[in-house]
Design a protein around this motif. Structure first.
Motif, PDB file in Angstrom:
ATOM      1  N   ILE A  51       0.852  -1.178   0.000  1.00  0.00           N
ATOM      2  CA  ILE A  51       0.000   0.000   0.000  1.00  0.00           C
ATOM      3  C   ILE A  51       0.892   1.233   0.000  1.00  0.00           C
ATOM      4  O   ILE A  51       1.772   1.359   0.853  1.00  0.00           O
ATOM      5  CB  ILE A  51      -0.935   0.034   1.229  1.00  0.00           C
ATOM      6  N   ASP A  52       0.677   2.109  -0.952  1.00  0.00           N
ATOM      7  CA  ASP A  52       1.477   3.338  -1.066  1.00  0.00           C
ATOM      8  C   ASP A  52       2.970   3.048  -1.087  1.00  0.00           C
ATOM      9  O   ASP A  52       3.777   3.779  -0.505  1.00  0.00           O
ATOM     10  CB  ASP A  52       1.155   4.298   0.085  1.00  0.00           C
ATOM     11  N   GLY A  53       3.342   1.936  -1.723  1.00  0.00           N
ATOM     12  CA  GLY A  53       4.746   1.589  -1.850  1.00  0.00           C
ATOM     13  C   GLY A  53       5.358   0.978  -0.612  1.00  0.00           C
ATOM     14  O   GLY A  53       6.569   0.728  -0.578  1.00  0.00           O
ATOM     15  N   GLU A 108      -8.101   0.186   5.454  1.00  0.00           N
ATOM     16  CA  GLU A 108      -8.636   1.138   6.426  1.00  0.00           C
ATOM     17  C   GLU A 108      -7.711   1.270   7.634  1.00  0.00           C
ATOM     18  O   GLU A 108      -7.500   2.370   8.154  1.00  0.00           O
ATOM     19  CB  GLU A 108     -10.039   0.710   6.879  1.00  0.00           C
ATOM     20  N   ILE A 109      -7.154   0.144   8.096  1.00  0.00           N
ATOM     21  CA  ILE A 109      -6.208   0.193   9.214  1.00  0.00           C
ATOM     22  C   ILE A 109      -4.994   1.036   8.825  1.00  0.00           C
ATOM     23  O   ILE A 109      -4.532   1.885   9.586  1.00  0.00           O
ATOM     24  CB  ILE A 109      -5.769  -1.227   9.615  1.00  0.00           C
ATOM     25  N   TYR A 110      -4.486   0.794   7.631  1.00  0.00           N
ATOM     26  CA  TYR A 110      -3.319   1.533   7.151  1.00  0.00           C
ATOM     27  C   TYR A 110      -3.631   3.026   7.049  1.00  0.00           C
ATOM     28  O   TYR A 110      -2.815   3.870   7.455  1.00  0.00           O
ATOM     29  CB  TYR A 110      -2.890   1.001   5.786  1.00  0.00           C
ATOM     30  N   ASP A 111      -4.794   3.369   6.524  1.00  0.00           N
ATOM     31  CA  ASP A 111      -5.158   4.771   6.372  1.00  0.00           C
ATOM     32  C   ASP A 111      -5.249   5.483   7.725  1.00  0.00           C
ATOM     33  O   ASP A 111      -4.791   6.619   7.875  1.00  0.00           O
ATOM     34  CB  ASP A 111      -6.488   4.903   5.627  1.00  0.00           C
ATOM     35  N   ILE A 112      -5.855   4.811   8.700  1.00  0.00           N
ATOM     36  CA  ILE A 112      -5.980   5.408  10.030  1.00  0.00           C
ATOM     37  C   ILE A 112      -4.602   5.630  10.639  1.00  0.00           C
ATOM     38  O   ILE A 112      -4.306   6.687  11.191  1.00  0.00           O
ATOM     39  CB  ILE A 112      -6.836   4.518  10.950  1.00  0.00           C
ATOM     40  N   LEU A 113      -3.756   4.607  10.540  1.00  0.00           N
ATOM     41  CA  LEU A 113      -2.409   4.720  11.097  1.00  0.00           C
ATOM     42  C   LEU A 113      -1.630   5.831  10.415  1.00  0.00           C
ATOM     43  O   LEU A 113      -0.947   6.625  11.068  1.00  0.00           O
ATOM     44  CB  LEU A 113      -1.674   3.388  10.943  1.00  0.00           C
ATOM     45  N   SER A 114      -1.737   5.912   9.099  1.00  0.00           N
ATOM     46  CA  SER A 114      -1.011   6.933   8.349  1.00  0.00           C
ATOM     47  C   SER A 114      -1.468   8.336   8.746  1.00  0.00           C
ATOM     48  O   SER A 114      -0.653   9.248   8.947  1.00  0.00           O
ATOM     49  CB  SER A 114      -1.216   6.731   6.847  1.00  0.00           C
TER      50      SER A 114
END
Length: 226
Positions: free
Chosen positions: A59-61, A175-181
């Motif tokens: 995700i996003d590299g 969604e987990i990745y987006d929240i963490l980011s």
């Protein structure tokens, strides 16, 4: 909890623990087998213990590892132990669309999830076995209504014909990745130029995504990792 490793000051990847919960024989193990190995077991039998598979995504590299835990039959005898939930940042709560009693149990599973894990665990309600359409006892509308009432994402799947299985897992990981980011970005913004912290990060609110809606994914959850 989400972890990321660092080497030479650079983030190398993330590891997210995701749990599968729900009544026995709703297809949790087959959902995991289909996603992780593209396999389906017609005569699969419950085993006692805890099993997990780790799947890599990008995700996003950045490399993201989803460590997906399966109750492996424990739910037939008693509530799953608190250790199973410890550190989880995502959960798939699964029911069988052809057995209404498994849908009626969702409230109990959500209570257990919230008792033993962080209230902000990203959660998706999964109505499995859509291939059994002639035996359906739980309507799609009822599933969506329950998900909306509890602030969950919602999707219907079939491990047998591989319908929406990958999408369900990818949705929760993204969604987990987006929240963490977003939380990390906000934390960085809260640090002054001289390196002193201005305070703790505030909640990150996720609104329903139009792209998700177009793909048949209902998303109502708002939360942050605290």
């Amino acid at each position: 909890m989400a972890f990321y490793s660092e080497e030479d000051g650079q983030s190398r990847g993330y590891l997210f623990k995701i749990v599968l919960i729900g009544d026995s024989a709703v297809g949790k193990s087959n959902l995991l087998a289909r996603f992780a190995r593209d396999e389906f077991y017609t005569n699969s039998k419950s085993t006692i213990g805890v099993e997990f598979q780790t799947q890599k995504m990008e995700i996003d590299g950045k490399e993201v590892k989803a460590q997906i835990w399966d109750t492996a039959g424990q739910e037939r005898f008693k509530a799953v132990t608190s250790a199973y939930y410890r550190g989880a940042v995502g959960a798939l709560v699964v029911y069988d669309i052809s057995r209404s009693q498994t849908f009626d149990s969702i409230g109990r599973w959500l209570n257990e999830l919230h008792t033993y894990s962080d209230m902000n665990v990203v959660t998706i309600l999964v109505g499995n076995k859509t291939d059994l359409k002639d035996a359906r006892e739980v309507s799609t509308e009822d599933g969506k209504a329950l998900a909306e009432a509890h602030g969950l994402f919602f999707m219907e799947t079939s491990a047998l014909d591989n319908s929406n299985v990958t999408a369900a897992f990818q949705t929760i990981v993204k969604e987990i990745y987006d929240i963490l980011s977003r939380k990390m970005i906000h934390s960085q913004e809260m640090i002054t130029k001289d390196g002193s912290s201005l305070g703790s990060g505030r909640a990150v609110i996720l609104k329903e995504d139009n792209d998700n809606e177009a793909a048949g994914i209902s998303g109502f959850r708002c939360c942050s990792f605290g």
